[in-house]
Motif scaffolding. Structure first.
Motif, PDB file in Angstrom:
ATOM      1  N   LEU A  24       0.696  -1.329  -0.045  1.00 18.32           N
ATOM      2  CA  LEU A  24      -0.073  -0.140   0.132  1.00 18.32           C
ATOM      3  C   LEU A  24       0.949   1.151  -0.081  1.00 18.32           C
ATOM      4  CD1 LEU A  24      -2.826  -1.100   2.481  1.00 18.32           C
ATOM      5  CD2 LEU A  24      -3.148  -0.554  -0.023  1.00 18.32           C
ATOM      6  N   GLN A  25       1.948   1.247   0.695  1.00 19.80           N
ATOM      7  CA  GLN A  25       2.764   2.502   0.948  1.00 19.80           C
ATOM      8  C   GLN A  25       3.568   2.617  -0.630  1.00 19.80           C
ATOM      9  OE1 GLN A  25       2.928   4.412   3.688  1.00 19.80           O
ATOM     10  NE2 GLN A  25       4.356   5.787   2.429  1.00 19.80           N
ATOM     11  N   ARG A  26       3.858   1.544  -1.020  1.00 16.21           N
ATOM     12  CA  ARG A  26       4.532   1.744  -2.656  1.00 16.21           C
ATOM     13  C   ARG A  26       3.393   2.390  -3.252  1.00 16.21           C
ATOM     14  NH1 ARG A  26       6.913  -3.248  -1.500  1.00 16.21           N
ATOM     15  NH2 ARG A  26       5.168  -4.132  -2.536  1.00 16.21           N
ATOM     16  N   GLN A  27       2.278   1.958  -3.560  1.00 13.45           N
ATOM     17  CA  GLN A  27       1.227   2.345  -4.307  1.00 13.45           C
ATOM     18  C   GLN A  27       0.849   4.004  -3.917  1.00 13.45           C
ATOM     19  OE1 GLN A  27      -2.226   0.131  -5.219  1.00 13.45           O
ATOM     20  NE2 GLN A  27      -1.412  -1.711  -4.001  1.00 13.45           N
ATOM     21  N   ILE A  28       0.873   4.325  -2.511  1.00 14.95           N
ATOM     22  CA  ILE A  28       0.417   5.566  -2.519  1.00 14.95           C
ATOM     23  C   ILE A  28       1.843   6.638  -3.001  1.00 14.95           C
ATOM     24  CG2 ILE A  28       0.483   7.085  -0.475  1.00 14.95           C
ATOM     25  CD1 ILE A  28      -0.955   5.164   1.022  1.00 14.95           C
ATOM     26  N   GLU A  29       2.986   6.176  -2.817  1.00 16.06           N
ATOM     27  CA  GLU A  29       4.088   6.949  -3.091  1.00 16.06           C
ATOM     28  C   GLU A  29       4.144   7.084  -4.726  1.00 16.06           C
ATOM     29  OE1 GLU A  29       7.706   4.924  -1.656  1.00 16.06           O
ATOM     30  OE2 GLU A  29       7.070   5.610   0.741  1.00 16.06           O
ATOM     31  N   THR A  30       3.730   6.104  -5.209  1.00 20.04           N
ATOM     32  CA  THR A  30       3.728   6.007  -6.694  1.00 20.04           C
ATOM     33  C   THR A  30       2.795   6.889  -7.268  1.00 20.04           C
ATOM     34  OG1 THR A  30       4.476   3.817  -6.809  1.00 20.04           O
ATOM     35  CG2 THR A  30       3.413   4.673  -8.954  1.00 20.04           C
ATOM     36  N   THR A  31       1.527   7.013  -6.655  1.00 14.78           N
ATOM     37  CA  THR A  31       0.356   7.814  -7.153  1.00 14.78           C
ATOM     38  C   THR A  31       0.944   9.379  -6.840  1.00 14.78           C
ATOM     39  OG1 THR A  31      -1.240   6.044  -6.503  1.00 14.78           O
ATOM     40  CG2 THR A  31      -1.938   8.595  -6.769  1.00 14.78           C
ATOM     41  N   LYS A  32       1.345   9.804  -5.598  1.00 20.85           N
ATOM     42  CA  LYS A  32       1.876  10.951  -5.314  1.00 20.85           C
ATOM     43  C   LYS A  32       2.780  11.283  -6.107  1.00 20.85           C
ATOM     44  CE  LYS A  32       1.168  10.916  -0.288  1.00 20.85           C
ATOM     45  NZ  LYS A  32       1.712  10.923   0.960  1.00 20.85           N
ATOM     46  N   ASP A  74       3.253  10.534  -9.373  1.00 18.68           N
ATOM     47  CA  ASP A  74       2.355  10.822 -10.822  1.00 18.68           C
ATOM     48  C   ASP A  74       1.775  12.148 -10.641  1.00 18.68           C
ATOM     49  OD1 ASP A  74       3.222   8.339 -11.614  1.00 18.68           O
ATOM     50  OD2 ASP A  74       1.217   7.468 -11.015  1.00 18.68           O
ATOM     51  N   LEU A  75       1.214  12.427  -9.543  1.00 22.97           N
ATOM     52  CA  LEU A  75       0.603  13.680  -9.140  1.00 22.97           C
ATOM     53  C   LEU A  75       1.542  15.036  -9.328  1.00 22.97           C
ATOM     54  CD1 LEU A  75      -2.035  13.041  -6.609  1.00 22.97           C
ATOM     55  CD2 LEU A  75      -2.687  13.524  -8.851  1.00 22.97           C
ATOM     56  N   GLN A  76       2.747  14.644  -8.541  1.00 18.40           N
ATOM     57  CA  GLN A  76       3.802  15.607  -8.673  1.00 18.40           C
ATOM     58  C   GLN A  76       4.466  15.875 -10.213  1.00 18.40           C
ATOM     59  OE1 GLN A  76       6.767  14.247  -6.062  1.00 18.40           O
ATOM     60  NE2 GLN A  76       5.620  14.819  -4.257  1.00 18.40           N
ATOM     61  N   SER A  77       4.499  14.805 -10.976  1.00 29.31           N
ATOM     62  CA  SER A  77       4.889  15.020 -12.499  1.00 29.31           C
ATOM     63  C   SER A  77       4.019  15.656 -13.215  1.00 29.31           C
ATOM     64  CB  SER A  77       5.036  13.595 -13.164  1.00 29.31           C
ATOM     65  OG  SER A  77       3.608  12.905 -13.299  1.00 29.31           O
ATOM     66  N   TYR A  78       2.547  15.612 -12.784  1.00 26.93           N
ATOM     67  CA  TYR A  78       1.581  16.556 -13.488  1.00 26.93           C
ATOM     68  C   TYR A  78       1.730  18.082 -13.200  1.00 26.93           C
ATOM     69  CZ  TYR A  78      -1.515  12.609 -15.347  1.00 26.93           C
ATOM     70  OH  TYR A  78      -1.919  11.625 -15.793  1.00 26.93           O
ATOM     71  N   ASP A  79       2.187  18.179 -11.856  1.00 26.95           N
ATOM     72  CA  ASP A  79       2.536  19.823 -11.504  1.00 26.95           C
ATOM     73  C   ASP A  79       3.681  20.413 -12.577  1.00 26.95           C
ATOM     74  OD1 ASP A  79       0.593  19.607  -9.672  1.00 26.95           O
ATOM     75  OD2 ASP A  79       1.846  19.121  -8.032  1.00 26.95           O
ATOM     76  N   GLN A  80       4.627  19.298 -12.775  1.00 26.31           N
ATOM     77  CA  GLN A  80       5.797  19.466 -13.514  1.00 26.31           C
ATOM     78  C   GLN A  80       5.601  20.003 -14.951  1.00 26.31           C
ATOM     79  OE1 GLN A  80       9.250  17.166 -12.889  1.00 26.31           O
ATOM     80  NE2 GLN A  80      10.561  18.300 -14.091  1.00 26.31           N
ATOM     81  N   PHE A  81       4.937  18.896 -15.428  1.00 26.46           N
ATOM     82  CA  PHE A  81       4.829  18.716 -16.858  1.00 26.46           C
ATOM     83  C   PHE A  81       3.397  19.089 -17.508  1.00 26.46           C
ATOM     84  CE2 PHE A  81       7.868  15.450 -15.789  1.00 26.46           C
ATOM     85  CZ  PHE A  81       8.928  15.770 -16.192  1.00 26.46           C
ATOM     86  N   GLN A  82       2.388  19.167 -16.698  1.00 31.86           N
ATOM     87  CA  GLN A  82       1.000  19.613 -17.174  1.00 31.86           C
ATOM     88  C   GLN A  82       0.507  20.609 -16.243  1.00 31.86           C
ATOM     89  OE1 GLN A  82      -0.628  18.835 -19.723  1.00 31.86           O
ATOM     90  NE2 GLN A  82       0.876  17.302 -20.689  1.00 31.86           N
ATOM     91  N   PRO A  83       1.200  21.619 -15.891  1.00 31.76           N
ATOM     92  CA  PRO A  83       0.488  22.703 -14.992  1.00 31.76           C
ATOM     93  C   PRO A  83      -0.909  23.237 -15.524  1.00 31.76           C
ATOM     94  CG  PRO A  83       2.194  23.594 -16.288  1.00 31.76           C
ATOM     95  CD  PRO A  83       2.328  22.171 -16.902  1.00 31.76           C
ATOM     96  N   GLU A  84      -1.163  23.293 -16.784  1.00 28.97           N
ATOM     97  CA  GLU A  84      -2.804  23.829 -17.053  1.00 28.97           C
ATOM     98  C   GLU A  84      -3.650  22.832 -16.551  1.00 28.97           C
ATOM     99  OE1 GLU A  84      -0.291  23.292 -19.334  1.00 28.97           O
ATOM    100  OE2 GLU A  84       0.595  25.206 -20.015  1.00 28.97           O
TER     101      GLU A  84
END
Length: 812
Positions: free
Chosen positions: A333-341, A343-353
């Motif tokens: 579960l911890q691995r999945q949570i970290e992976t999801t976080k 992914d969301l951080q990568s959206y902040d960097q690459f898809q700010p719109e």
């Protein structure tokens, strides 16, 4: 015996790509003058010792560059030495060292050069030329010598490099004669001796000053002797004073020595018994400690044999597998949570719109979508087609109005042109309005519809919302799992009484509880074994206590503390003995004297005071003598500094110094010349008599039996067939040459055990008549039995007399 079996020439002088296979005893090369015979001899020499060595001033090192300017220059020589085959290949090309690049192979394997040259005693090219090559140059060299020089050359042939040593000897001898001759006037030393004598006469004319100077000098010498004597006496007094001071210092050590001897007393102590008692005491402590530890274990085992809450503990231990499953699930579960976080951080960097849109409400996102669709619809309507049509109509109307003569058509063309112009203006106004609406969209939402695909962006917003929902779900699952674990920990904590924070803590505590269960099960089994061990340790303890008591009684001590005090006292006595021995060794030489001094120490102090008075008196004497010497030296300096006296004295000193330097140079040249002559004598005396036996045979062959013997007494003599003897200096030139030739061949034979190389004879007999040629033939046949001979000749009669097939060298 080193045999040359093949000569292979690639390019050398006038010879190119030729190979000569040789006999191991006698090989004859036949060719006209300038055909390449001497070139072949030079090739053998230069492959052995290097190309382009004219600076060595040795024959056969001339520059034999290929005539056709080809590369590389050189070739190879093949030697056989018993079962070994050496191949020496030397090549030269521009940029290589002047000697060329030499490659040596032994039995088809490349080896260092030293392997071959060690076999031939590391001789150089000059030695090989002088000893193994016979040619017209050698004969001309002998012809150019005086009778005395030729005799020396013959006598000293037994010494290697003899002609060079003779030249060197003569050079040093001439240098010595230039410096001094017994009856000469011009040599430097002779002139300096005369000049010194004249200068002494000039110096004697300053008699008055010189006499005064000598009187002062004699008086100064006497004063210096007196000073030296007083200084010697002062040194002796200082030595006596130092000895008394040393005795006074040693007197303190002597008193300490006597005091320590009084403290020394006999003491009975056994180091072995003490160490034994110490070991038993240590063993008793170990046994007591073992008994205490075993009793503690017994108490622990007795206490653990009745384990409280055993059923609860067993129930918890049975859930260990489930706990491990929870741990694995929690990590997943911890691995999945970290992976999801991430992914969301990568959206902040690459898809700010997209992230920006996802943070808006659904109503705001709907309004943006509606405005974007309306803007896209207007843009599709406002394409370039009306503009293009307007331009076409404008061009067609103008063409019709201008190019066609029909009035109706021309009128129609004007109307079409006006219509096209109107359409064009309307299109430009429409595009300007659309651009204004697009700019308002950008300013309102911060999104450029020309660079951002909003439809694709909505998909990214959906993905972001999906990731957020997944993160909420995973957090909920993690929370549920943590509640299960917490409930299990609440049941486990009362039994362990330890803080539990991680799965590792849970597993560790479960392992501890399992260990308690195992210990409880094994406790009763260990209990009887421990009781037996305790009883055994107690028996050993009692036995060692009895042995220790016996040791105490034997050494007359009540306990170990008294035994330790006895040991300490024994060690102090031992240290005392060492100090006494050290002081005794230091005072041994003066021990008897110190015993007497110790009875009356005041006498020693009085003696020291007397010596100090004498030293002070002597020091005053020395100071007075130094002052008197300084006065005399000053008076002498006044005389010595007289311009005339000083100049004449300095001139004499310069002449004497120059004479000294020239005498040293004269003696050095004379001794070196004598040393070289003596070295030649020793070398020749060792080898020359051995050479005579072989030289007799060769000399007899060369002279057709006219001379039958060579004798060496005080002088070298030859014996004719009629029994008459002649000294070498009375022989004819031709006979002297034959004798030198025979001795040189004998020398080669003498060194054959160390240096076994072929003899090269290059037209050395070109001037011999038919009769002497027959003598040569017999000589060559005799010589070939002992060593390898290579003959290079242009004489067909010599080949015919030898009755062998020659190697022909054709002139190009």
């Amino acid at each position: 015996m080193m045999k040359l079996t093949q000569i292979k020439i690639i390019h050398f002088g006038k010879l190119n790509d030729v190979t000569f296979n040789l006999n191991k005893d006698l090989t004859i090369f036949l060719g006209a003058n300038e055909a390449g015979k001497s070139t072949t001899v030079a090739f053998v020499k230069q492959v052995l010792f290097g190309f382009h060595l004219r600076t060595n001033k040795s024959p056969f090192f001339e520059n034999y560059q290929p005539l056709d300017h080809v590369s590389p220059m050189g070739g190879s020589l093949t030697f056989e030495d018993k079962n070994d085959v050496f191949v020496l290949s030397r090549l030269y090309a521009k940029g290589d060292p002047k000697k060329g690049v030499l490659t040596v192979s032994l039995n088809d394997e490349v080896v260092p050069e030293s392997v071959f040259f060690d076999r031939i005693q590391n001789i150089d090219g000059s030695f090989y030329t002088d000893s193994f090559i016979f040619n017209q140059d050698m004969m001309r060299e002998v012809t150019g010598l005086s009778q005395a020089e030729l005799m020396e050359q013959i006598y000293f042939l037994g010494a290697s490099q003899s002609h060079k040593l003779l030249d060197l000897r003569d050079e040093f001898s001439n240098n010595a004669q230039k410096l001094f001759k017994k009856s000469g006037r011009k040599p430097v030393i002779n002139q300096l001796i005369n000049q010194i004598q004249e200068q002494k006469e000039v110096l004697a004319q300053t008699d008055s000053e010189f006499k005064d100077y000598r009187e002062f000098e004699e008086k100064l010498t006497a004063e210096k002797e007196n000073l030296k004597q007083v200084q010697t006496e002062l040194v002796k007094l200082n030595e006596q004073e130092q000895k008394i001071s040393l005795l006074m210092q040693k007197l303190t050590n002597f008193k300490q020595y006597q005091e320590l001897k009084r403290k020394l007393k006999p003491l009975s102590f056994s180091k072995e018994n003490y160490e034994r008692a110490q070991a038993i005491r240590s063993k008793l402590a170990d046994l007591t400690n073992d008994v205490d530890n075993l009793n503690i274990q017994l108490q622990e085992i007795e206490a653990s044999s009745e384990l409280a809450d055993k059923d609860k503990i067993q129930a918890l231990v049975d859930h260990k597998a489930e706990v491990l499953h929870w741990e694995s699930e929690s990590k997943d579960l911890q691995r999945q949570i970290e992976t999801t976080k991430k992914d969301l951080q990568s959206y902040d960097q690459f898809q700010p719109e997209a992230v920006k849109l996802s943070k808006l409400s659904s109503e705001a996102r709907g309004q943006i979508k509606s405005d974007y669709q309306a803007l896209r619809g207007q843009k599709q309507e406002a394409n370039n087609l009306p503009g293009i049509v307007s331009l076409i109509l404008l061009v067609a109307g103008i063409f019709s109005a201008v190019a066609i003569s029909n009035l109706f058509v021309r009128f129609l063309g004007v109307m079409i042109a006006l219509g096209g112009l109107g359409l064009f203006v309307w299109t430009r106004q429409k595009n300007a309005k659309d651009g204004q609406q697009e700019q308002e969209f950008i300013e309102k939402y911060g999104l450029d519809p020309n660079t951002v695909d909003l439809n694709s962006l909505w998909n990214e917003v959906v993905q972001i919302e999906s990731k957020k929902q997944l993160l909420i779900q995973l957090d909920q699952e993690q929370k549920s799992l943590n509640e299960k674990v917490q409930a299990f920990v609440q049941n486990l904590s009362p039994l362990t009484q330890k803080k539990i924070q991680t799965f590792s803590d849970i597993v560790s505590q479960l392992n501890s509880l399992q260990k308690l269960l195992d210990q409880s099960n094994l406790a009763k089994q260990h209990l009887n074994d421990l009781i037996i061990q305790v009883q055994d340790k107690k028996n050993q303890l009692a036995k060692n206590k009895i042995e220790l008591s016996k040791l105490f009684a034997a050494n007359k001590v009540a306990n170990f503390a008294e035994f330790t005090d006895l040991k300490k006292e024994a060690e102090e006595q031992e240290q005392l003995k060492m100090k006494i021995e050290a002081l005794k060794n230091d005072l041994q030489a003066d021990l008897a004297q110190l015993e007497k001094i110790a009875q009356d120490p005041a006498a020693l102090k009085e003696n020291k005071a007397q010596l100090e008075e004498q030293i002070a008196y002597k020091q005053d004497q020395i100071n007075n003598l130094h002052a008197e010497n300084a006065k005399l030296e000053n008076q002498m300096n006044v005389l010595a500094n007289s311009d005339k006296y000083f100049a004449e004295k300095q001139k004499l000193a310069d002449l004497e110094s120059s004479l000294n330097e020239n005498v040293k140079e004269y003696l050095a040249n004379l001794l070196t010349s004598n040393w070289i002559a003596r070295g030649l004598d020793l070398a020749s005396n060792e080898r020359f008599p051995k050479m005579l036996e072989d030289a007799k045979k060769y000399f007899k062959l060369l002279t057709g039996g006219r001379y039958v013997d060579i004798e060496l007494d005080k002088k070298l003599k030859v014996k004719r067939a009629d029994g008459k003897k002649f000294e070498v200096e009375y022989l004819s030139r031709g006979t002297s040459e034959q004798l030198y030739f025979a001795l040189k061949l004998a020398f080669v034979e003498q060194v054959a055990d160390k240096i076994a190389l072929p003899i090269l004879i290059d037209d050395a007999f070109v001037n011999f008549d038919a009769q002497r040629t027959n003598y040569i033939v017999e000589l060559l046949k005799e010589l070939a039995k002992k060593t390898q001979v290579l003959i290079f000749t242009a004489r067909q009669d010599l080949v015919t007399n030898l009755a062998m097939k020659p190697i022909r060298i054709e002139k190009e």
